[in-house]
Design a protein around this motif. Structure first.
Motif, PDB file in Angstrom:
ATOM      1  N   ASP A   1       0.937  -1.175   0.031  1.00 17.94           N
ATOM      2  CA  ASP A   1       0.064   0.142  -0.063  1.00 17.94           C
ATOM      3  C   ASP A   1       0.831   1.502   0.040  1.00 17.94           C
ATOM      4  OD1 ASP A   1      -2.079   1.680   0.134  1.00 17.94           O
ATOM      5  OD2 ASP A   1      -1.946   1.494   2.284  1.00 17.94           O
ATOM      6  N   ARG A   2       0.849   1.879  -1.047  1.00 21.72           N
ATOM      7  CA  ARG A   2       1.514   3.456  -1.199  1.00 21.72           C
ATOM      8  C   ARG A   2       2.954   3.042  -1.083  1.00 21.72           C
ATOM      9  NH1 ARG A   2      -2.166   7.453  -0.788  1.00 21.72           N
ATOM     10  NH2 ARG A   2      -0.520   9.010  -0.511  1.00 21.72           N
ATOM     11  N   PHE A   3       3.367   1.961  -1.610  1.00 21.49           N
ATOM     12  CA  PHE A   3       4.957   1.622  -1.550  1.00 21.49           C
ATOM     13  C   PHE A   3       4.874   0.658  -2.559  1.00 21.49           C
ATOM     14  CE2 PHE A   3       9.155   0.253  -0.796  1.00 21.49           C
ATOM     15  CZ  PHE A   3       9.764   1.472  -0.491  1.00 21.49           C
ATOM     16  N   VAL A   4       5.193   1.169  -3.944  1.00 22.03           N
ATOM     17  CA  VAL A   4       5.152   0.228  -5.053  1.00 22.03           C
ATOM     18  C   VAL A   4       6.409   0.429  -6.108  1.00 22.03           C
ATOM     19  CG1 VAL A   4       3.770  -0.391  -7.438  1.00 22.03           C
ATOM     20  CG2 VAL A   4       2.666   0.320  -5.100  1.00 22.03           C
ATOM     21  N   LEU A   5       7.017  -0.819  -6.374  1.00 20.62           N
ATOM     22  CA  LEU A   5       7.958  -0.881  -7.345  1.00 20.62           C
ATOM     23  C   LEU A   5       7.884  -2.017  -8.190  1.00 20.62           C
ATOM     24  CD1 LEU A   5      10.982  -0.128  -8.479  1.00 20.62           C
ATOM     25  CD2 LEU A   5      12.058  -1.091  -6.325  1.00 20.62           C
ATOM     26  N   THR A   6       7.838  -1.822  -9.266  1.00 24.92           N
ATOM     27  CA  THR A   6       7.625  -2.762 -10.605  1.00 24.92           C
ATOM     28  C   THR A   6       8.386  -2.236 -11.600  1.00 24.92           C
ATOM     29  OG1 THR A   6       5.649  -1.717 -11.703  1.00 24.92           O
ATOM     30  CG2 THR A   6       5.315  -3.300  -9.814  1.00 24.92           C
ATOM     31  N   LYS A   7       8.489  -2.981 -12.915  1.00 23.24           N
ATOM     32  CA  LYS A   7       9.182  -2.385 -13.951  1.00 23.24           C
ATOM     33  C   LYS A   7       8.626  -1.322 -14.696  1.00 23.24           C
ATOM     34  CE  LYS A   7      11.202  -7.074 -15.041  1.00 23.24           C
ATOM     35  NZ  LYS A   7      11.120  -8.139 -16.115  1.00 23.24           N
ATOM     36  N   ASN A   8       7.197  -1.133 -14.485  1.00 27.39           N
ATOM     37  CA  ASN A   8       6.526  -0.118 -15.333  1.00 27.39           C
ATOM     38  C   ASN A   8       5.910   1.061 -14.368  1.00 27.39           C
ATOM     39  OD1 ASN A   8       6.652  -1.012 -18.037  1.00 27.39           O
ATOM     40  ND2 ASN A   8       5.391  -2.612 -17.238  1.00 27.39           N
ATOM     41  N   TYR A   9       6.440   0.910 -13.078  1.00 23.44           N
ATOM     42  CA  TYR A   9       5.625   1.793 -12.156  1.00 23.44           C
ATOM     43  C   TYR A   9       6.410   2.066 -10.807  1.00 23.44           C
ATOM     44  CZ  TYR A   9       2.035   4.258  -9.613  1.00 23.44           C
ATOM     45  OH  TYR A   9       1.224   5.378  -8.625  1.00 23.44           O
ATOM     46  N   VAL A  10       6.542   3.271 -10.253  1.00 15.68           N
ATOM     47  CA  VAL A  10       7.098   3.465  -9.045  1.00 15.68           C
ATOM     48  C   VAL A  10       6.342   4.380  -8.395  1.00 15.68           C
ATOM     49  CG1 VAL A  10       9.058   4.329  -7.565  1.00 15.68           C
ATOM     50  CG2 VAL A  10       9.521   2.975  -9.742  1.00 15.68           C
ATOM     51  N   PHE A  11       5.794   4.242  -7.105  1.00 15.96           N
ATOM     52  CA  PHE A  11       5.296   5.111  -6.313  1.00 15.96           C
ATOM     53  C   PHE A  11       5.763   4.705  -4.869  1.00 15.96           C
ATOM     54  CE2 PHE A  11       1.969   6.964  -3.346  1.00 15.96           C
ATOM     55  CZ  PHE A  11       1.903   8.122  -3.960  1.00 15.96           C
ATOM     56  N   PHE A  12       6.459   5.762  -4.295  1.00 18.77           N
ATOM     57  CA  PHE A  12       6.915   5.573  -2.902  1.00 18.77           C
ATOM     58  C   PHE A  12       6.301   6.621  -2.094  1.00 18.77           C
ATOM     59  CE2 PHE A  12      11.107   3.649  -4.322  1.00 18.77           C
ATOM     60  CZ  PHE A  12      10.537   2.360  -4.128  1.00 18.77           C
ATOM     61  N   ASP A  13       5.380   6.651  -1.236  1.00 15.55           N
ATOM     62  CA  ASP A  13       4.722   7.710  -0.598  1.00 15.55           C
ATOM     63  C   ASP A  13       5.777   8.308   0.503  1.00 15.55           C
ATOM     64  OD1 ASP A  13       3.276   8.967   1.500  1.00 15.55           O
ATOM     65  OD2 ASP A  13       1.390   8.104   1.055  1.00 15.55           O
ATOM     66  N   SER A  14       5.642   9.587   0.952  1.00 14.80           N
ATOM     67  CA  SER A  14       6.617  10.085   1.627  1.00 14.80           C
ATOM     68  C   SER A  14       6.735   9.466   3.229  1.00 14.80           C
ATOM     69  CB  SER A  14       6.665  11.530   1.692  1.00 14.80           C
ATOM     70  OG  SER A  14       5.250  11.861   2.154  1.00 14.80           O
ATOM     71  N   LYS A  15       5.567   9.068   3.499  1.00 16.26           N
ATOM     72  CA  LYS A  15       5.355   8.573   4.896  1.00 16.26           C
ATOM     73  C   LYS A  15       6.052   7.251   4.932  1.00 16.26           C
ATOM     74  CE  LYS A  15       0.814   6.475   4.661  1.00 16.26           C
ATOM     75  NZ  LYS A  15      -0.631   6.584   5.042  1.00 16.26           N
ATOM     76  N   LYS A  16       6.342   6.644   3.782  1.00 13.92           N
ATOM     77  CA  LYS A  16       6.853   5.226   4.074  1.00 13.92           C
ATOM     78  C   LYS A  16       8.481   5.198   4.109  1.00 13.92           C
ATOM     79  CE  LYS A  16       3.036   2.748   3.261  1.00 13.92           C
ATOM     80  NZ  LYS A  16       2.396   1.784   4.200  1.00 13.92           N
TER      81      LYS A  16
END
Length: 660
Positions: A129-144
């Motif tokens: 949840d809100r911390f994703v790393l794949t070949k096509n998408y990155v989303f790192f929420d600051s609170k993580k």
């Protein structure tokens, strides 16, 4: 929903600051973080993020320290730590859901500064949840806490990060893109924060999107739908805020047409604010064939349909307005909903600047939502407090011109280094009563109304009457009219008495909780009241007394006959005629229905159905009627009926009932 944005990202170490057993130990080894700089690289073929970061730190303790603690997301792996050009040892472990590192440094005396650099990596695939790393998408929420950081007593600092990705990917932070180049197959960009609040600026996204640029607006999307409108509304919002409020903290805005961090949530979310960066939902921003804004501006419709261009304007105006509320004006921890209400109202004022007619539509939309929350006994819902707050601000700043912009300007200049509460808002508004810059011929701020934000709610002004003639058959009856105010403050109203030949209006102030009485005679045909707070009233139908039957009351009777399965006057009322699927509305799960379908659904609950017309919005041959629906004598929902005038007939096209 805007309330979801009350939960801000935490880029730093705040979770650990609440660990009571370790708090004193960690704080004794706290350093102040002055600046962060370094390089980040995304290698999609390996599901890998790497980083080489330099931290400028200062010891503000009254004793020397020889070790520094870092924390990070547990998926972040620290590879090496450098100090003075040499590798230094570190210990690592997991505690309280975070990675914790102890780094030994040469003794750092009181008020001394030094630099520490480290290498880290994050290896995927990760689908948290809100911390994703794949070949096509990155989303790192600051609170993580995706970037390992020292335990910082003062979590306010600037950063400058160089991010390298394959050319087809765009990285986005809540910062300024100060430079970008394409070197072979790689894109290299330098991002520098414009506010020292990594709590807002630190969320990272990387995706293979297209980028569209217009002035200081950057739009990222996987399609070109609505790009020009998104750009136009964003530029107008920036221009308005910069001119009317001033001090806008950002030189550019990045708008990302992607909101995957909420894709698994049941509640509909329309956007999220990250300082220079705004994430918006493709459900709206990639909506095909949006209706033109003129279809709302020149219509009687009392809200913004979701498939109209103006819905984009509303979301962008709100999110960009967060540049003041959450960035420059911060509230105490228990005032998050108040902050959101003030942000929303600033966005409404931006929209009003472009199209004044939108103000009442937005306030009326809020009242529609509030009425249905009330009927569902959901007044403890934060959404109730949010929309009440927006409409209270509409009451407090009614007819005050640009004073809300001036109000926001004073707040950020006066309180940008502290956190505020409602008391500071009221004090600022009272001071503005004597502000020479506010002398523009507009009304003064209603500071008593502003105080209602302490306990947001809805209230009522009502008229009722009693026949006080000696006998009910009196040839010249007299009536005792009672005017009641349930608001917690005095309300100024226009009291209008109508006869067959004229209307007489008087301004009256009704004290809080009071009932005022007066007598009218048989020459009077109607009495009604007008105030500046209709969007905070439970009922509006009781703002008027009609002593003779009106065309609207006759229409109301015929609609009720239709719903009760009784013969109705087909010369006056026509049912159907337009495809309700062509009409869209605010919430995804609410749609228009034809009246036959609505009656069928209502009768399945009980056959005793009564609609009470509350308010009518008319323009040319178009009419929208807001009404209370009662089923088996109990309030069931607050509805909107769309009607068209066809000669002397009223064509009931569709009904909007959020409860069916």
């Amino acid at each position: 929903m805007k309330i979801a944005r009350l939960v801000a990202g935490v880029f730093l170490l705040f979770p650990l600051l609440f660990i009571s057993s370790c708090e004193e130990f960690f704080l004794q080894r706290t350093v102040s973080l002055l600046a962060v700089s370094g390089d980040i690289e995304f290698i999609p073929s390996q599901n890998l993020i790497t980083g080489n970061i330099v931290y400028d730190i200062k010891n503000l303790r009254n004793t020397a320290i020889d070790e520094v603690y870092l924390i990070s997301h547990p998926s972040v792996e620290l590879k090496n730590v450098m100090h003075g050009g040499k590798s230094i040892g570190f210990d690592q472990g997991i505690g309280y859901g975070y990675g914790i590192y102890r780094i030994k440094i040469p003794p750092l005396g009181t008020f001394q500064e030094t630099s520490v650099s480290l290498e880290f990596e994050v290896r995927g695939p990760i689908l948290e949840d809100r911390f994703v790393l794949t070949k096509n998408y990155v989303f790192f929420d600051s609170k993580k806490i995706w970037l390992p950081l020292p335990f910082a007593e003062e979590p306010e600092f600037d950063y400058s990060l160089t991010i390298k990705t394959p050319m087809e990917y765009y990285p986005i932070l809540g910062a300024k893109l100060v430079d970008e180049s394409v070197n072979g197959a790689y894109r290299i960009g330098i991002w520098t924060s414009e506010v020292s609040q990594p709590i807002l600026t630190g969320s990272l996204m990387i995706a293979p999107l297209n980028r569209y640029e217009s002035g200081d607006i950057y739009i990222y999307s996987d399609n070109d739908l609505n790009i020009q409108k998104i750009s136009d509304y964003s530029e107008f919002t920036l221009k308005t805020l910069r001119e009317k409020v001033g001090g806008f903290p950002f030189s550019e805005m990045h708008i990302v047409n992607q909101l995957d961090q909420y894709k698994n949530m049941e509640m509909f979310i329309d956007g999220e604010y990250f300082a220079n960066c705004i994430h918006v939902t493709p459900n709206l921003f990639s909506f095909p064939s949006l209706q033109k804004e003129q279809l709302v501006i020149y219509s009687a419709i009392p809200f913004l349909p979701k498939n109209n261009e103006l819905k984009l304007f509303e979301i962008l105006a709100h999110e960009i307005s967060h540049s003041y509320f959450a960035t420059m004006i911060r509230f105490e921890d228990n005032s998050h909903v108040l902050s959101e209400s003030m942000t929303e109202f600033l966005g409404v004022m931006v929209m009003k600047t472009k199209y004044p007619v939108l103000f009442d539509k937005m306030m009326e939309r809020n009242r529609f939502i509030l009425q249905n929350l009330y009927m569902k006994n959901q007044i403890e819902n934060p959404i109730w407090e949010f929309f009440c707050g927006v409409n209270i601000l509409g009451f407090a700043f009614d007819d005050t011109g640009d004073k809300y912009f001036r109000f926001v300007e004073i707040l950020y200049k006066k309180y940008q280094y502290t956190k505020i509460r409602l008391s500071e808002l009221v004090a600022t508004a009272k001071a503005m009563l004597y502000d020479p810059k506010g002398k523009n011929g507009s009304a003064s701020i209603n500071t008593e109304a502003l105080g209602m934000l302490k306990q947001p709610g809805m209230y009522n002004l009502s008229l009722s009457y009693t026949n006080i003639s000696p006998t009910n058959s009196s040839k010249f009856p007299k009536y005792l009219v009672s005017l009641r105010n349930t608001f917690p403050i005095a309300i100024d109203i226009a009291l209008i008495v109508h006869t067959l030949t004229n209307s007489i209006s008087n301004m009256v102030s009704i004290p809080k909780g009071m009932i005022s009485n007066f007598i009218i005679d048989s020459k009077v045909t109607a009495v009604d009241i007008k105030s500046s707070c209709p969007h905070l009233e439970y009922c509006l139908y009781d703002n008027r007394i009609d002593l003779v039957k009106t065309a609207l009351s006759v229409l109301n009777e015929q609609v009720n006959k239709f719903y009760q399965g009784k013969p109705y006057d087909a010369k006056l009322l026509v049912i159907g005629g337009e495809d309700p699927s062509e009409i869209q509305v605010e919430k995804q799960d609410v749609t228009w229905k034809n009246l036959n379908s609505d009656r069928k659904l209502s009768v399945s609950i009980h056959s005793n159905i009564v609609l009470k017309f509350d308010q009518v919005h008319e323009k040319e041959n178009e009419m929208y009627i807001q009404a209370f629906k009662y089923i088996n004598g109990k309030p069931f929902s607050y509805v909107v009926i769309k009607m068209l005038r066809v000669g002397k007939k009223f064509q009931a096209v569709a009904i909007l009932d959020p409860s069916l």
